[in-house]
Scaffold this motif. Structure first.
Motif, PDB file in Angstrom:
ATOM      1  N   ALA A  16       1.190  -1.598   0.144  1.00 34.64           N
ATOM      2  CA  ALA A  16       0.077   0.393   0.455  1.00 34.64           C
ATOM      3  C   ALA A  16       0.931   1.365  -0.226  1.00 34.64           C
ATOM      4  O   ALA A  16       0.063   2.177  -0.196  1.00 34.64           O
ATOM      5  CB  ALA A  16      -0.933  -0.116   1.396  1.00 34.64           C
ATOM      6  N   GLY A  17       2.264   0.831  -0.206  1.00 31.19           N
ATOM      7  CA  GLY A  17       3.265   2.065   0.120  1.00 31.19           C
ATOM      8  C   GLY A  17       4.056   3.030   1.404  1.00 31.19           C
ATOM      9  O   GLY A  17       3.933   4.072   1.375  1.00 31.19           O
ATOM     10  N   ALA A  18       3.472   1.663   2.576  1.00 28.23           N
ATOM     11  CA  ALA A  18       4.204   2.446   4.149  1.00 28.23           C
ATOM     12  C   ALA A  18       5.695   2.375   3.852  1.00 28.23           C
ATOM     13  O   ALA A  18       6.218   1.073   2.863  1.00 28.23           O
ATOM     14  CB  ALA A  18       3.226   1.247   4.880  1.00 28.23           C
ATOM     15  N   ARG A  19       5.607   3.031   4.176  1.00 25.37           N
ATOM     16  CA  ARG A  19       8.045   2.618   4.742  1.00 25.37           C
ATOM     17  C   ARG A  19       7.828   1.728   5.927  1.00 25.37           C
ATOM     18  O   ARG A  19       7.160   1.635   7.153  1.00 25.37           O
ATOM     19  CB  ARG A  19       7.848   3.911   5.331  1.00 25.37           C
ATOM     20  N   VAL A  20       8.641   0.668   5.962  1.00 20.55           N
ATOM     21  CA  VAL A  20       8.785  -0.771   6.604  1.00 20.55           C
ATOM     22  C   VAL A  20       9.093  -1.088   7.559  1.00 20.55           C
ATOM     23  O   VAL A  20      10.595  -0.539   6.950  1.00 20.55           O
ATOM     24  CB  VAL A  20       7.462  -1.832   5.991  1.00 20.55           C
ATOM     25  N   ALA A  21       9.793  -0.906   8.972  1.00 18.85           N
ATOM     26  CA  ALA A  21      11.335  -1.047   9.391  1.00 18.85           C
ATOM     27  C   ALA A  21      11.035  -1.793  10.251  1.00 18.85           C
ATOM     28  O   ALA A  21      10.264  -2.232  11.166  1.00 18.85           O
ATOM     29  CB  ALA A  21      11.906   0.270  10.090  1.00 18.85           C
ATOM     30  N   SER A  22      11.566  -2.939  10.487  1.00 14.79           N
ATOM     31  CA  SER A  22      11.700  -3.415  12.006  1.00 14.79           C
ATOM     32  C   SER A  22      12.795  -3.673  12.345  1.00 14.79           C
ATOM     33  O   SER A  22      14.392  -2.901  12.487  1.00 14.79           O
ATOM     34  CB  SER A  22      12.682  -5.351  11.143  1.00 14.79           C
ATOM     35  N   LEU A  23      12.570  -4.032  13.768  1.00 19.69           N
ATOM     36  CA  LEU A  23      13.587  -3.860  14.684  1.00 19.69           C
ATOM     37  C   LEU A  23      14.602  -4.902  15.216  1.00 19.69           C
ATOM     38  O   LEU A  23      13.939  -5.559  15.605  1.00 19.69           O
ATOM     39  CB  LEU A  23      13.148  -2.718  16.122  1.00 19.69           C
ATOM     40  N   CYS A  24      15.868  -4.995  15.807  1.00 19.51           N
ATOM     41  CA  CYS A  24      16.510  -6.474  15.901  1.00 19.51           C
ATOM     42  C   CYS A  24      15.695  -8.127  14.787  1.00 19.51           C
ATOM     43  O   CYS A  24      15.774  -7.687  13.892  1.00 19.51           O
ATOM     44  CB  CYS A  24      15.785  -6.653  17.257  1.00 19.51           C
ATOM     45  N   THR A  25      15.244  -8.691  15.462  1.00 17.88           N
ATOM     46  CA  THR A  25      14.619  -9.576  15.356  1.00 17.88           C
ATOM     47  C   THR A  25      13.353  -9.718  14.550  1.00 17.88           C
ATOM     48  O   THR A  25      13.189 -10.580  13.831  1.00 17.88           O
ATOM     49  CB  THR A  25      14.407 -10.967  16.258  1.00 17.88           C
ATOM     50  N   GLY A  26      12.807  -8.940  14.225  1.00 11.61           N
ATOM     51  CA  GLY A  26      11.572  -7.659  13.731  1.00 11.61           C
ATOM     52  C   GLY A  26      11.754  -8.577  12.610  1.00 11.61           C
ATOM     53  O   GLY A  26      10.834  -8.661  11.263  1.00 11.61           O
ATOM     54  N   ALA A  27      12.599  -8.587  11.518  1.00 16.15           N
ATOM     55  CA  ALA A  27      13.509  -8.926  10.104  1.00 16.15           C
ATOM     56  C   ALA A  27      13.355 -10.125  10.628  1.00 16.15           C
ATOM     57  O   ALA A  27      12.812 -10.436   8.739  1.00 16.15           O
ATOM     58  CB  ALA A  27      15.106  -8.828  10.764  1.00 16.15           C
ATOM     59  N   PHE A  28      13.201 -10.837  10.866  1.00 17.27           N
ATOM     60  CA  PHE A  28      11.936 -12.174  10.581  1.00 17.27           C
ATOM     61  C   PHE A  28      10.636 -12.110  10.012  1.00 17.27           C
ATOM     62  O   PHE A  28      10.464 -12.791   8.854  1.00 17.27           O
ATOM     63  CB  PHE A  28      12.298 -13.575  11.983  1.00 17.27           C
TER      64      PHE A  28
END
Length: 333
Positions: free
Chosen positions: A110-122
């Motif tokens: 939908a166009g959001a910028r998505v950022a993961s913190l630490c193991t949120g990368a999984f």
């Protein structure tokens, strides 16, 4: 950051351009969650008005460690945010919930910028957002991420990776680095620096890419460098030497070097260079001063010297940095 107003499914109204949704589910790490909420959820309208509008999104009451949280909205709200933050995922041996993965994927589509913190990368990797992209996570889990998702270029040596619409951070304190990086992208270095000082963030660790926020001085008033660092920052336009700093701190150059290593993780001269570059960033963002004038203001002497160090540190020349920053700011204004 791709902006543009989106309709809020709860109210039917438009949400603006700086909405942040924090994606929650059972098993999230509360430390990373707390960092994200402290940066984006605090009332900092005295710095920028409006600040961020933060929504906690989850499938229902969720448990993060020993804390029980009641989300503001369901995961279906994620696609209506401009930025989606995915905190650390506690058990990397367990697949993240399908509804969380689907919602994060839908938000990015939908166009959001998505950022993961630490193991949120999984979670991002499970959603396919990291395929063909460089990414990082907590150093203890980089091998697992690489083995499980071979299409991801996992970099274990950096604090965070910015791919534009998809960002990942390393573990724990690096989550703060990434959150402040997002603030810098949205509001400029000056605001990000003020937020960092408010949070009394420890000095940045050396990383594999340029960092963008000024490390605040040590929190303890009686620390040997507590008075020296702000004194030096106020005099960046002067040709300071290690001997000048040692004399001001009333200690030998060797003793000063040991303290700098302990507090900043680097040498006095490298710390000075980093502060000069970051001050140059602020001036490029906030003023129309020429590169020659900025070089003099930050103690680089000549535009040639500034361009050489700036390009090596940031990855682009000062003029290109100014154009890119201003184009980015005009797109979100």
């Amino acid at each position: 950051m791709e902006t543009g107003t989106r309709e809020d499914t709860r109210t039917g109204t438009r949400t603006g351009t700086r909405t942040v949704a924090i994606a929650l589910t059972d098993g999230m790490l509360h430390f990373e969650l707390g960092i994200a909420y402290e940066v984006f959820g605090a009332d900092l309208t005295h710095l920028v008005d409006p600040w961020y509008d933060v929504t906690l999104c989850g499938p229902g009451p969720i448990r993060a460690g020993r804390f029980l949280l009641e989300p503001d909205a369901g995961l279906g709200q994620l696609p209506y945010a401009d930025t989606v933050i995915v905190p650390g995922w506690a058990d990397v041996d367990q697949a993240p919930p399908a509804e969380l993965v689907d919602a994060v994927r839908a938000a990015h589509e939908a166009g959001a910028r998505v950022a993961s913190l630490c193991t949120g990368a999984f979670v991002l990797a499970a959603a396919g957002l990291l395929d063909g992209r460089r990414a990082t996570t907590h150093w203890a889990h980089t091998d697992v991420l690489a083995d499980r998702h071979p299409l991801v270029e996992v970099d274990p040596d950096v604090l965070y990776v910015d791919n534009g619409s998809v960002l990942t951070s390393a573990g724990k304190a690096a989550s703060m680095d990434l959150c402040l990086h997002l603030v810098r992208l949205d509001h400029g270095s000056g605001v990000a620096n003020t937020v960092a000082r408010r949070l009394v963030v420890p000095p940045h660790r050396a990383g594999g890419q340029a960092q963008f926020v000024t490390a605040p001085v040590p929190a303890q008033d009686d620390h040997p460098l507590a008075e020296l660092l702000p004194w030096a920052i106020e005099r960046l336009d002067r040709p300071l030497t290690v001997e000048d700093l040692a004399r001001r701190a009333n200690m030998s150059s060797r003793h000063l070097g040991r303290h700098f290593r302990t507090v900043t993780g680097t040498t006095p001269l490298q710390w000075l260079l980093t502060q000069r570059i970051r001050r140059a960033q602020e001036l490029l963002e906030a003023t129309g001063d020429s590169v020659d004038a900025i070089a003099e203001a930050v103690g680089m002497g000549t535009a040639t010297t500034l361009r050489r160090h700036f390009n090596r540190t940031i990855g682009v020349p000062p003029d290109a940095y100014r154009r890119t920053f201003r184009n980015s700011r005009s797109s979100v204004g």
